[in-house]
Design a protein around this motif. Structure first.
Motif, PDB file in Angstrom:
ATOM      1  N   ILE A 111      71.587  88.833  73.687  1.00 28.41           N
ATOM      2  CA  ILE A 111      71.334  88.569  72.269  1.00 28.41           C
ATOM      3  C   ILE A 111      69.660  88.865  72.095  1.00 28.41           C
ATOM      4  N   LEU A 112      69.541  89.449  70.828  1.00 26.07           N
ATOM      5  CA  LEU A 112      68.186  90.088  70.489  1.00 26.07           C
ATOM      6  C   LEU A 112      67.498  89.328  69.515  1.00 26.07           C
ATOM      7  N   ALA A 113      66.077  89.022  69.779  1.00 32.52           N
ATOM      8  CA  ALA A 113      65.461  88.013  68.750  1.00 32.52           C
ATOM      9  C   ALA A 113      64.150  88.941  68.369  1.00 32.52           C
ATOM     10  N   SER A 114      63.834  88.595  67.364  1.00 33.91           N
ATOM     11  CA  SER A 114      62.124  89.287  67.000  1.00 33.91           C
ATOM     12  C   SER A 114      61.518  87.987  66.537  1.00 33.91           C
ATOM     13  N   ASN A 115      60.190  87.982  66.969  1.00 30.67           N
ATOM     14  CA  ASN A 115      59.271  86.934  67.051  1.00 30.67           C
ATOM     15  C   ASN A 115      58.435  87.463  65.613  1.00 30.67           C
ATOM     16  N   THR A 116      58.501  86.743  64.680  1.00 26.52           N
ATOM     17  CA  THR A 116      57.691  87.090  63.088  1.00 26.52           C
ATOM     18  C   THR A 116      57.554  85.943  62.421  1.00 26.52           C
ATOM     19  N   SER A 117      56.509  86.039  61.928  1.00 26.40           N
ATOM     20  CA  SER A 117      56.204  84.626  61.027  1.00 26.40           C
ATOM     21  C   SER A 117      56.710  84.888  59.620  1.00 26.40           C
ATOM     22  N   VAL A 118      56.443  86.267  59.107  1.00 21.57           N
ATOM     23  CA  VAL A 118      57.023  86.252  57.710  1.00 21.57           C
ATOM     24  C   VAL A 118      57.944  87.440  57.375  1.00 21.57           C
ATOM     25  N   MET A 119      57.902  88.453  58.366  1.00 18.79           N
ATOM     26  CA  MET A 119      58.748  89.534  58.078  1.00 18.79           C
ATOM     27  C   MET A 119      60.220  89.585  58.126  1.00 18.79           C
ATOM     28  N   PRO A 120      60.916  89.892  57.154  1.00 20.68           N
ATOM     29  CA  PRO A 120      62.292  89.888  56.903  1.00 20.68           C
ATOM     30  C   PRO A 120      62.856  90.435  58.042  1.00 20.68           C
ATOM     31  N   ILE A 121      63.927  89.251  58.723  1.00 15.90           N
ATOM     32  CA  ILE A 121      64.557  89.722  60.144  1.00 15.90           C
ATOM     33  C   ILE A 121      65.677  90.755  59.480  1.00 15.90           C
ATOM     34  N   THR A 122      66.069  90.620  58.359  1.00 15.06           N
ATOM     35  CA  THR A 122      67.329  91.480  57.798  1.00 15.06           C
ATOM     36  C   THR A 122      66.754  92.992  57.982  1.00 15.06           C
ATOM     37  N   TRP A 139      58.337  81.659  66.863  1.00 14.29           N
ATOM     38  CA  TRP A 139      57.486  80.884  67.387  1.00 14.29           C
ATOM     39  C   TRP A 139      56.041  80.645  66.853  1.00 14.29           C
ATOM     40  N   TRP A 140      55.404  79.524  67.077  1.00 16.37           N
ATOM     41  CA  TRP A 140      54.230  79.345  66.292  1.00 16.37           C
ATOM     42  C   TRP A 140      53.154  79.278  67.479  1.00 16.37           C
ATOM     43  N   ASN A 141      51.744  79.617  66.937  1.00 15.68           N
ATOM     44  CA  ASN A 141      50.740  79.991  67.904  1.00 15.68           C
ATOM     45  C   ASN A 141      50.179  78.604  68.057  1.00 15.68           C
ATOM     46  N   PRO A 142      49.606  78.314  69.494  1.00 14.48           N
ATOM     47  CA  PRO A 142      50.297  79.123  70.633  1.00 14.48           C
ATOM     48  C   PRO A 142      51.687  78.635  70.871  1.00 14.48           C
ATOM     49  N   PRO A 143      52.417  79.513  71.400  1.00 14.78           N
ATOM     50  CA  PRO A 143      53.851  79.285  71.323  1.00 14.78           C
ATOM     51  C   PRO A 143      54.136  78.373  72.569  1.00 14.78           C
ATOM     52  N   HIS A 144      53.119  78.419  73.575  1.00 12.85           N
ATOM     53  CA  HIS A 144      53.659  77.348  74.702  1.00 12.85           C
ATOM     54  C   HIS A 144      53.188  76.173  74.473  1.00 12.85           C
ATOM     55  N   GLU A 150      61.605  78.401  64.940  1.00 13.50           N
ATOM     56  CA  GLU A 150      62.549  78.681  63.562  1.00 13.50           C
ATOM     57  C   GLU A 150      63.478  79.586  63.990  1.00 13.50           C
ATOM     58  N   VAL A 151      64.778  79.365  64.037  1.00 15.53           N
ATOM     59  CA  VAL A 151      65.763  80.042  64.498  1.00 15.53           C
ATOM     60  C   VAL A 151      66.440  80.959  63.022  1.00 15.53           C
ATOM     61  N   VAL A 152      66.358  82.092  62.899  1.00 22.05           N
ATOM     62  CA  VAL A 152      66.549  82.680  61.545  1.00 22.05           C
ATOM     63  C   VAL A 152      67.578  83.563  61.765  1.00 22.05           C
ATOM     64  N   VAL A 183      64.801  84.211  54.424  1.00 24.84           N
ATOM     65  CA  VAL A 183      63.877  84.187  53.164  1.00 24.84           C
ATOM     66  C   VAL A 183      62.486  84.533  53.739  1.00 24.84           C
ATOM     67  N   PRO A 184      61.653  84.977  52.925  1.00 24.46           N
ATOM     68  CA  PRO A 184      60.315  85.185  53.453  1.00 24.46           C
ATOM     69  C   PRO A 184      59.276  84.027  53.647  1.00 24.46           C
ATOM     70  N   GLY A 185      58.752  83.752  54.731  1.00 19.92           N
ATOM     71  CA  GLY A 185      58.099  82.876  55.204  1.00 19.92           C
ATOM     72  C   GLY A 185      59.049  81.798  55.994  1.00 19.92           C
ATOM     73  N   PHE A 186      60.287  82.041  55.737  1.00 19.65           N
ATOM     74  CA  PHE A 186      61.292  80.897  56.743  1.00 19.65           C
ATOM     75  C   PHE A 186      61.060  79.321  56.009  1.00 19.65           C
ATOM     76  N   ILE A 187      61.018  78.474  56.954  1.00 24.06           N
ATOM     77  CA  ILE A 187      60.711  76.923  56.444  1.00 24.06           C
ATOM     78  C   ILE A 187      59.169  77.003  56.542  1.00 24.06           C
ATOM     79  N   GLY A 188      58.554  76.975  57.665  1.00 27.67           N
ATOM     80  CA  GLY A 188      57.200  76.443  57.963  1.00 27.67           C
ATOM     81  C   GLY A 188      56.189  77.207  57.083  1.00 27.67           C
ATOM     82  N   ASN A 189      56.276  78.371  57.162  1.00 25.89           N
ATOM     83  CA  ASN A 189      55.316  79.105  56.386  1.00 25.89           C
ATOM     84  C   ASN A 189      55.206  78.965  54.766  1.00 25.89           C
ATOM     85  N   ARG A 190      56.503  78.699  54.341  1.00 26.28           N
ATOM     86  CA  ARG A 190      56.669  78.424  52.998  1.00 26.28           C
ATOM     87  C   ARG A 190      56.040  77.088  52.653  1.00 26.28           C
ATOM     88  N   LEU A 191      56.314  76.084  53.292  1.00 26.94           N
ATOM     89  CA  LEU A 191      55.697  74.783  53.025  1.00 26.94           C
ATOM     90  C   LEU A 191      54.162  74.849  53.442  1.00 26.94           C
TER      91      LEU A 191
END
Length: 308
Positions: A111-122, A139-144, A150-152, A183-191
């Motif tokens: 399974i492949l996952a990209s960590n990004t805060s706003v870039m379109p996963i598509t 993942w939100w900073n600091p990730p640990h 957010e799983v997009v 969608v751009p920003g997913f949930i957290g960054n849109r809010l």
């Protein structure tokens, strides 16, 4: 969730080291790599330092570090991985190139996952051969230290893949949420940035200064946000009252669909925030360090409460 599955982390910077730490601390085997030799050479010590901040003992840290292996190449990192997390800089061509290389060498069932805060996963995953196994994990900073991930899903992501990722993250002590549309920003960054847009507008229109904005948030509704989300709050006070308030305030809120000219002016003038000792407010180095330390202490206290 399978115990001791092989995790690969591509990128050993701030985000990558925190992701690797999180899974190793949860008992998973982690292989991490970075194109920069210095990042590879220092990542174990940086993880050890972060573990100390998290309260791990000198006796417990070596066992966690022993689960982390440094790989010199992406191929070596992903060759037998069950999950791959990319944590490279926020540059689309770079991420696309990394995933092309990952797909060349990772098992087809990985399974492949990209960590990004706003870039379109598509856009990141669009050229992959096996698109159904790819998704985003913000993942939100600091990730640990920040629980949320957010799983997009993209239009191609298999629901079973998203379920496996949610399970893996939950097993590692994170708080995963599903984002069903890319969608751009997913949930957290849109809010977050809806709030920031209004905060900047208040200062831009000389309604108050920056310190007043921050004080209002920290001394009022900010205090309850950690335990009472906005929609919980709307249900608590009543959706009828919420509707009444919206009818009397929404028409006057900032609604521009472009960045604030005031913000652009700050950037053009070199007022880049604490790193430049000036942004919305002027900062001494001591003041900036006090803010950073306050945030770190606050996050650590919350983490301690979570693990009690």
């Amino acid at each position: 969730m399978q115990e001791n599955c092989q995790i690969a982390v591509i990128g050993a910077g701030l985000m990558g080291h925190g992701i690797a730490l999180t899974f190793a601390r949860a008992g998973q085997n982690v292989r991490i790599t970075d194109p920069f030799e210095d990042a590879r050479a220092t990542v174990i010590q940086r993880i050890a330092d972060s573990l100390k901040v998290l309260g791990e003992t000198d006796e417990g840290i070596p066992a966690i570090l022993n689960r982390i292996e440094i790989a010199s190449t992406t191929e070596a990192a992903v060759k037998d991985a069950a999950f791959v997390f990319e944590a490279a800089p926020e540059k689309l061509p770079l991420k696309q190139k990394i995933f092309a290389e990952i797909e060349d060498h990772a098992p087809d069932g990985c399974i492949l996952a990209s960590n990004t805060s706003v870039m379109p996963i598509t856009q990141i995953m669009g050229a992959l051969r096996l698109k159904a196994r790819a998704l985003g994990t913000h993942w939100w900073n600091p990730p640990h230290m920040i629980p949320l991930v957010e799983v997009v899903s993209t239009e191609w992501t298999d629901d079973a893949v998203a379920d496996q990722m949610m399970d893996l993250l939950g097993h590692a002590g994170k708080t995963p949420v599903r984002v069903k549309k890319d969608v751009p920003g997913f949930i957290g960054n849109r809010l977050q940035h809806a709030l920031w847009r209004e905060a900047i507008s208040l200062v831009e229109n000389d309604i108050c200064d920056a310190e007043a904005v921050d004080t209002v948030i920290k001394a009022s509704f900010g205090r309850r946000l950690a335990v009472l989300g906005p929609l919980e709050n709307a249900d608590l006070v009543g959706t009828d009252l919420t509707l009444d308030i919206h009818e009397n305030v929404l028409f006057d809120l900032e609604s521009r669909q472009a960045p604030s000219p005031y913000l652009a002016k700050l950037v053009a003038e070199g007022r880049l925030g604490m790193k430049a000792n000036k942004g919305f407010r002027d900062w001494t180095e001591e003041e900036a360090n006090q803010v950073r330390a306050r945030v770190a202490r606050h996050l650590q206290r919350l983490d301690d409460i979570m693990h009690d």
